[in-house]
Design an enzyme around this catalytic site. Structure first.
Site, PDB file in Angstrom:
ATOM      1  CB  CYS A   1       7.546  -0.486  -2.872  1.00 57.92           C
ATOM      2  SG  CYS A   1       8.684  -1.310  -3.672  1.00 57.92           S
TER       3      CYS A   1
ATOM      4  CB  CYS B   1      -6.433   4.748  -1.664  1.00 57.14           C
ATOM      5  SG  CYS B   1      -6.687   3.129  -1.948  1.00 57.14           S
TER       6      CYS B   1
END
Length: 366
Positions: free
Chosen positions: A198, A322
Site C-alpha cells: 500500500c 497489472c
C-alpha cells in the site's frame, strides 16, 4: 443456509455485560443465546493494522470472550490515516499495546497480545486454541502462512484485503460442516502470488473500516451460527463507484483433482498464465498514474475497480496485466466468471519488462 454455531454458549452473562449488549439480545436471529456464544468464543486476529484495527474494535465491542492479537510491528505515523485503533501518542509503540488498551476500554474481552510475526513454522502454534481466525495481514507470504495453519487446524478463516479503492472479503474453511463446501486461499490466489504494498499504490482509508467491519460481521455470524457466511463467495467492493458485488468461489483444487489422473499432484491454478499475449488483446487494470509511468504497448486501459463493476463490458479473449500479477488475477477470475475468456500475463509489467530487457540485443538503448 446458516452453518452450525462454532461454540457452545457460556452459562450466563454478567449483569453489566447483559446491559451492555442488550441490542444484540433483541436481534431476532441472534438473541441472548447468540450473545452468550459470542462471549464464549476465542478469535485470533492476525495483524493489528488497517483491517485488524476495525476488526478488534468491532469484536471487542461485540463482547467476544477472548481475542488473540498477533502482530510484531510498531505504530508509524503514516499508519494513522487508516489504522483507527492507534493514536498519535502510540507512534513508536507496539501495535498490540493499542489492542489491549482499546479492548479494555470497550468491554470485558480478554486480549492475549502476541508480538511475533506469524510464519509457516509457528502458525499452527500461535493459532492453536482459537475457534476462528481473522486475517488482516498485508503480505501474501503472511496470508499463505495463516491459511496453511488454518487448514491444518481445520478452523474457519475470515479473509479480507484492500488495495487502492478495491476490497475483497471471503471465508475459507478446509473442513466446514454440512452444508458448507471447503474452499481455500489457493482457490482464489495461486501460491506465491504478490501484490504491491500500500506504500507503493496507496489505500483509501475509509475502505479499511468498511472491509474490517464486514470481516468482523462474518466472524460473529460464524460464531453464533446465524446468517449466510461468505463461504464459497467473494464479496468485491468498489469504493469509487460505491458498489458491492460477489462472485462464486469454487474449490478449484477438488474440481481439478476429479478431472486429472490420480497419479499427479501438480498444483492447479484456475486462471492460466502466459508470458506473452501473442495475438490476443491486452487489458491493463492498473491505475492511470501507473500506466503513465510505463504503459503496455497497445493495451486497453480499464482500472481494476471498473472491470469488477462490469466485467461483461470487456470483450475477450484478453490477456490481463497489472504491475506484478495479483490484480490481474482478480480481474481475470471475474472475467472468466462472467464468461469472458481471459489469461494473466505472468509476473505482470515488472516480469514482462525484465524478460524483454534480458532478450534485448547487447548494446541496445535502454
Amino acid at each position: 443456509m446458516p452453518l452450525p454455531p462454532l461454540v457452545e454458549p457460556i452459562a450466563a452473562l454478567s449483569d453489566e455485560e447483559r446491559t451492555r449488549t442488550a441490542r444484540h439480545a433483541r436481534l431476532h436471529r441472534l438473541g441472548e443465546i447468540g450473545q452468550r456464544r459470542i462471549a464464549a468464543a476465542h478469535v485470533a486476529v492476525v495483524g493489528a493494522g488497517g483491517l485488524g484495527s476495525p476488526v478488534v474494535l468491532a469484536l471487542a465491542a461485540a463482547g467476544v470472550g477472548t481475542l488473540t492479537i498477533i502482530d510484531d510491528d510498531v505504530v508509524d505515523l503514516s499508519n494513522l490515516q487508516r489504522q483507527v485503533m492507534h493514536r498519535l501518542s502510540d507512534v513508536g509503540a507496539p501495535k498490540t499495546d493499542s489492542a489491549v488498551r482499546v479492548a479494555g476500554e470497550l468491554s470485558a474481552t480478554r486480549v492475549l497480545p502476541v508480538r511475533e510475526r506469524l510464519t509457516p513454522d509457528n502458525g499452527a502454534r500461535l493459532l492453536a486454541g482459537a475457534d476462528l481466525v481473522v486475517d488482516g495481514s498485508d503480505e501474501f507470504s503472511s496470508r499463505e502462512a495463516v491459511a496453511s495453519a488454518c487448514e491444518s487446524l481445520g478452523v474457519p478463516l475470515v479473509w479480507g484485503t484492500v488495495q487502492e479503492f478495491a476490497g475483497q472479503v471471503t471465508v475459507f474453511w478446509s473442513r466446514p460442516p454440512e452444508p458448507g463446501v471447503a474452499t481455500r486461499l489457493s482457490d482464489l490466489y495461486a501460491p506465491g502470488s504478490e501484490a504491491p504494498a500500500c506504500s507503493a499504490v496507496g489505500v483509501f482509508g475509509p475502505l479499511c473500516l468498511q472491509v474490517g467491519a464486514l470481516m468482523a460481521g462474518e466472524a460473529l455470524k460464524l460464531v453464533a451460527g446465524v446468517g449466510e457466511p461468505l463461504l464459497g463467495r467473494v464479496l468485491l467492493i468498489d469504493a469509487l463507484a460505491s458498489t458491492q458485488r460477489e462472485i462464486a468461489l469454487r474449490p478449484a483444487r477438488a474440481a481439478a483433482a476429479a478431472a486429472r489422473p490420480a497419479t499427479t499432484d501438480a498444483p492447479v491454478d484456475t486462471v492460466p498464465e502466459v508470458d506473452e499475449p501473442d495475438d490476443r488483446a491486452v487489458l491493463d487494470v492498473r491505475e492511470a498514474d501507473e500506466v503513465a509511468v510505463a504503459a503496455f504497448p497497445g493495451a486497453l486501459h480499464v482500472p481494476l475497480a471498473a472491470v469488477l463493476a462490469e466485467p461483461t463490458a470487456i470483450e475477450g479473449p484478453v490477456v490481463v496485466v497489472c504491475q506484478v500479477g495479483a490484480r490481474a488475477r482478480v480481474a481475470a477470475r471475474a472475467l472468466r466468471a462472467a464468461g469472458v475468456e481471459a489469461w494473466v500475463l505472468a509476473g505482470g509489467m515488472d516480469a514482462w519488462t525484465r524478460r524483454h530487457a534480458a532478450s534485448a540485443p547487447a548494446g541496445a538503448a535502454s
